[in-house]
Every structure is written in structure tokens, then in C-alpha cells.
Design a protein around this motif. Structure first.
Motif, short mmCIF file in Angstrom:
data_model
loop_
_atom_site.label_atom_id
_atom_site.label_comp_id
_atom_site.label_asym_id
_atom_site.label_seq_id
_atom_site.Cartn_x
_atom_site.Cartn_y
_atom_site.Cartn_z
N ALA A 64 47.16 121.10 37.64
CA ALA A 64 46.67 122.15 38.56
C ALA A 64 47.65 123.15 39.04
N ASP A 65 48.86 122.94 38.61
CA ASP A 65 50.00 123.56 39.29
C ASP A 65 50.28 124.57 38.07
N MET A 66 50.31 125.98 38.15
CA MET A 66 50.79 126.70 37.22
C MET A 66 52.09 126.82 36.99
N GLY A 67 53.09 126.35 37.61
CA GLY A 67 54.67 126.05 37.22
C GLY A 67 54.32 125.03 36.31
N ALA A 68 53.77 123.88 36.72
CA ALA A 68 53.82 122.56 35.87
C ALA A 68 53.32 123.11 34.53
N LEU A 69 52.32 123.86 34.37
CA LEU A 69 51.66 124.31 33.00
C LEU A 69 52.82 125.26 32.38
N ARG A 70 53.58 126.03 33.09
CA ARG A 70 54.64 126.78 32.27
C ARG A 70 55.60 125.89 31.75
N GLU A 71 55.99 124.79 32.48
CA GLU A 71 56.85 123.74 31.86
C GLU A 71 56.59 123.00 30.64
N GLU A 72 55.27 122.76 30.75
CA GLU A 72 54.51 121.92 29.46
C GLU A 72 54.73 122.83 28.29
N ARG A 234 38.42 131.05 24.40
CA ARG A 234 38.83 130.76 23.31
C ARG A 234 39.41 132.45 22.86
N VAL A 235 39.13 133.46 23.65
CA VAL A 235 39.55 134.79 23.36
C VAL A 235 40.80 135.17 23.05
N ALA A 236 41.80 134.51 23.49
CA ALA A 236 43.29 134.93 23.70
C ALA A 236 44.06 134.87 22.49
N ASP A 237 44.77 135.62 22.03
CA ASP A 237 46.02 135.55 21.00
C ASP A 237 46.84 134.50 21.76
N VAL A 238 47.57 133.80 20.61
CA VAL A 238 48.80 132.84 21.13
C VAL A 238 49.69 134.06 21.56
N CYS A 239 50.21 133.68 22.86
CA CYS A 239 51.18 134.61 23.63
C CYS A 239 52.66 134.51 23.14
N LEU A 240 53.46 135.64 23.03
CA LEU A 240 54.66 135.57 22.41
C LEU A 240 55.59 134.92 23.70
N GLU A 241 55.42 135.21 24.86
CA GLU A 241 56.22 134.44 25.73
C GLU A 241 55.21 133.64 26.78
N PRO A 242 55.79 132.53 27.23
CA PRO A 242 55.04 131.45 28.08
C PRO A 242 54.51 132.46 29.29
N ASP A 243 55.19 133.23 29.76
CA ASP A 243 54.80 133.91 31.33
C ASP A 243 53.21 134.47 30.91
N THR A 244 53.15 134.95 29.73
CA THR A 244 51.78 135.46 29.47
C THR A 244 50.81 134.52 29.32
N THR A 245 50.85 133.46 28.65
CA THR A 245 49.96 132.48 28.47
C THR A 245 49.71 131.80 29.94
N VAL A 246 50.62 131.94 31.01
CA VAL A 246 50.31 131.37 32.36
C VAL A 246 49.49 132.18 32.79
N LEU A 247 49.59 133.70 32.66
CA LEU A 247 48.99 134.52 33.29
C LEU A 247 47.48 134.57 32.89
N VAL A 248 47.25 134.47 31.52
CA VAL A 248 45.88 134.36 31.12
C VAL A 248 45.18 132.81 31.51
N ALA A 249 45.83 131.82 31.56
CA ALA A 249 45.47 130.68 32.29
C ALA A 249 45.06 130.82 33.81
N THR A 250 45.96 131.56 34.59
CA THR A 250 45.58 131.71 35.94
C THR A 250 44.62 132.56 36.06
N ALA A 331 52.30 139.63 37.71
CA ALA A 331 52.53 139.57 36.44
C ALA A 331 51.73 140.55 35.72
N LEU A 332 50.76 140.94 36.35
CA LEU A 332 49.73 142.13 35.52
C LEU A 332 50.96 143.39 35.73
N LYS A 333 51.20 143.56 36.83
CA LYS A 333 52.20 144.81 36.95
C LYS A 333 53.47 144.94 35.90
#
Length: 372
Positions: A64-72, A234-250, A331-333
Motif C-alpha cells: 500500500a505504501d509507495m516507498g515500500a514499492l520502490r524498495e521492492e 499494461r500500457v507502460a514500458d519497463v522504466c529505466l529508473e525505479p522512481d519512474t516505475t513508482v510514478l506510473v504505479a502511483t 515527480a512529473l515536474k
């Protein structure tokens, strides 16, 4: 994974990574060796093979926590890199291979069927996606979300765009992966389903044609997971950086919650023609976060800042309720300022790197984002 609508929805992601040579950057068909290395550890079940042996997939647990998602994400990218290194490879979070490659199909009856059925289209599917699972209460709620989320999905494609190169050439696209993926007959935007019964009837009709083998080949841009109580985006590319993945998930979670609230309130499904959705998806893949993009409300071109502002405004209440609003805006900025994965790859190339060097640099970013 499901919970009452007043609690925070859980999110999990699946990432498909590319196995590459640390010397040349070329894709290596070593997934079996990497999986064998990981199998001896408790975490081995996290990793799975993909259609081609040059890829490795992992899935996070639902959190449920996006910080935990980034850690994963950071943890499993690192573990994937460790096991790959043990067999003479690296992992790179690239949605297509910049280097020329003729992929090697993984073993298994299902993959053999897919290769026989789809021929060259299947052979070319060396593409890396990021699939976001967001928990839902029921299939009815999930379909209420699917019907309403459609016009917003191309913005997630744009944010994640990380596939500018294909077979050694610059494609002119920021996210070419989706252009390859959409060659599969069930992939892409979809018409509204109406309710859960309508969704399942559509799936039965598609499978009844014999063109598809099973529910796993229902490749809608978003679907009900046939494994978990989730909507799978299922529309996202795998993201180069984890922070972008977290933004997409958020943003994906916020969109699911926003559309679930609209469904519960009985708000009508937006009437967005399928052909306009296809154009919005194409524009997102072409431009990435550098724009222009199509405004999901009007389907007219706007600067990327305007499109992303519309997305945040649309999902603002849900973002605020989970404490993600300020982080999503920041993150978008940052994405608009620094550029995404495609921009990063092209910038490395512009510095004078050969494509193999670009791949190796991206492999370092994949497993050591803090050192990038």
C-alpha cells in the motif's frame, strides 16, 4: 489483495528486464541459467521466464505504501543483476534492445504454440513492459474502472517511454515497444464492457475464435487479472529508473480509485471512440513526456505539461487521500525537466557512446539507480 473501498488499495508491479552482455551490450539468451541460479534461494519464486530467453521477469508483492514499492523494485532489480552476473550477464531495464538481435524462444508448450500461431510477430516480441496491478473489490468494480480509465492510459505510456531504439536504429519514437506489441491481435485499446458479465462474455468470444490460446493472451491495455483480484494496467514500458516505475504505479492507483468512485456514483462512461484512443496511444508512443500529447478530455493536442496537469486534476482527490499528491506533482515536474528513459538513452548516444555502451550504462542505472 482486495479490500473495502475506503482503505488504501494495494499495488504490485511486474517488470520485464533484458539480459545483456557486459562486454558488448548485446542481448544474451541466458534466462534459464539465471533462473537456475535463483532457484536455490527462497526468493527464487519472484523471477519468471518470458517468451524469449533474453528476458527475465520479476513481480513485487502487493503493497500500500509507495516507498515500500520502490524498495521492492530496487531489491529485485539488484537480485536479478546479481544472478545475471553469476552467469556472465547484466540486466537492463530497457523496453526494447538497442542492439540488433534475433531472439531465442523459451522452451514450453505454451510458448511453442504462441510462436507457431503468430509467426514473425511473436519472434519480434522482445519487448519489456511494466504491468501495474491495483486491487479491486470485485469484477464489477474492476470493469467499472476499465470502462472509465481508457482515455487516461496513453499518458502512462508517455510517462514510461523507454524504447527509442530497435534493431540498431533510432525509431523516431520515444516508446516503440507498444508499436511492436500492438501487432498482436488482442493487444491495444478496447471498447467498454458494461459490466462484469459483459467483460467475461467478451473474453469467451475472443477465446472462442481459436486465435488465442488462453486468458493470458487477452492483451487489452488494461484487463481484469485472471490470477489476482486486480485491475492490471499494461500500457507502460519497463522504466529505466525505479522512481519512474513508482510514478506510473502511483498514478495508476489513483486512476483506479478515481474511476471506482465514479462507478459507485453511477457516473456515465465517457464516450470515446476506439479509433481516437488508438491515435492517443500512437501519439504517446511517438512523443513520450516531451509531447505533444492528446488531452484525454478533448482528444486534441496539448503540451505535455497540460496533459499531465489534467491527469493530476482528474485524480487529485485519490492522490490526496493516499498522501501521494505532492510527490506525484514533483515527480512529473522532474520528468518534464530531465526527460524519461528514451531521452536518457538518446542523451548518452549524443555524448558519443556506441549503442553497446548505452546499453551497459543503462544496465548500471538499472541495478544502481543511486549511482546513476
Amino acid at each position: 489483495m482486495a479490500q473495502p473501498h475506503h482503505s488504501t488499495r494495494t499495488v504490485g508491479v511486474e517488470e520485464e528486464l533484458l539480459l545483456v552482455s557486459a562486454r558488448t551490450g548485446e542481448p544474451l539468451a541466458l534466462s534459464s541459467a539465471v533462473l537456475a541460479s535463483a532457484a536455490g534461494e527462497p526468493a527464487g519464486a519472484v523471477f519468471e521466464k518470458e517468451l524469449h530467453q533474453e528476458q527475465l521477469e520479476f513481480a513485487t508483492r502487493p503493497v500500500a505504501d509507495m516507498g515500500a514499492l520502490r524498495e521492492e523494485i530496487v531489491r529485485w532489480r539488484g537480485e536479478a543483476g546479481r544472478h545475471a552476473e553469476g552467469v556472465g550477464a547484466q540486466v537492463a531495464a530497457l523496453a526494447t534492445s538497442p542492439m540488433p538481435v534475433r531472439p531465442n524462444r523459451s522452451l514450453g508448450r505454451r510458448y511453442r504454440w504462441l510462436a507457431d500461431q503468430f509467426g514473425l510477430t511473436a519472434e519480434e516480441q522482445l519487448t519489456g513492459g511494466c504491468h501495474v496491478h491495483v486491487s479491486v473489490e470485485s469484477d464489477d468494480e474492476g470493469v467499472g474502472v476499465l470502462d472509465r480509465i481508457r482515455p487516461w492510459l496513453p499518458l502512462l505510456t508517455a510517462i514510461s517511454a523507454n524504447s527509442p531504439y530497435w534493431q540498431g536504429k533510432d525509431t523516431g519514437y520515444a516508446g516503440y515497444r507498444s508499436r511492436v506489441w500492438y501487432r498482436l491481435p488482442s493487444a491495444g485499446p478496447y471498447e467498454p464492457f458494461g459490466n462484469a458479465a459483459g467483460y467475461h462474455a467478451r473474453v469467451r468470444d475472443l477465446l472462442g475464435t481459436g486465435v488465442l490460446r488462453d486468458q493470458g493472451m487477452i492483451y487489452f491495455d488494461a484487463r481484469l487479472s485472471h490470477t489476482f483480484p486486480t485491475v492490471e494496467i499494461r500500457v507502460a514500458d519497463v522504466c529505466l529508473e525505479p522512481d519512474t516505475t513508482v510514478l506510473v504505479a502511483t498514478l495508476a492507483r489513483a486512476l483506479v480509485e478515481t474511476e471506482a468512485r465514479a462507478w459507485r456514483a453511477g457516473e456515465p462512461v465517457p464516450r470515446v471512440p476506439l479509433d481516437l484512443l488508438r491515435l492517443a496511444a500512437w501519439q504517446a508512443a511517438r512523443s513520450g513526456p516531451e509531447g505533444p500529447l492528446l488531452d484525454p478530455r478533448t482528444l486534441r493536442p496539448v503540451p505535455p505539461e497540460a496533459a499531465f496537469d489534467a491527469l493530476v486534476s482528474h485524480a487529485e482527490a485519490a492522490l490526496r487521500d493516499t498522501g501521494d499528491l505532492d510527490r506525484a506533482r514533483a515527480a512529473l515536474k522532474d520528468l518534464l525537466t530531465r526527460g524519461g528513459g528514451a531521452h536518457r538513452q538518446r542523451a548518452l548516444r549524443a555524448e558519443g557512446m556506441e549503442l553497446g555502451e548505452v546499453v551497459r550504462a543503462c544496465a548500471r542505472i538499472t541495478t544502481d539507480p543511486g549511482g546513476s
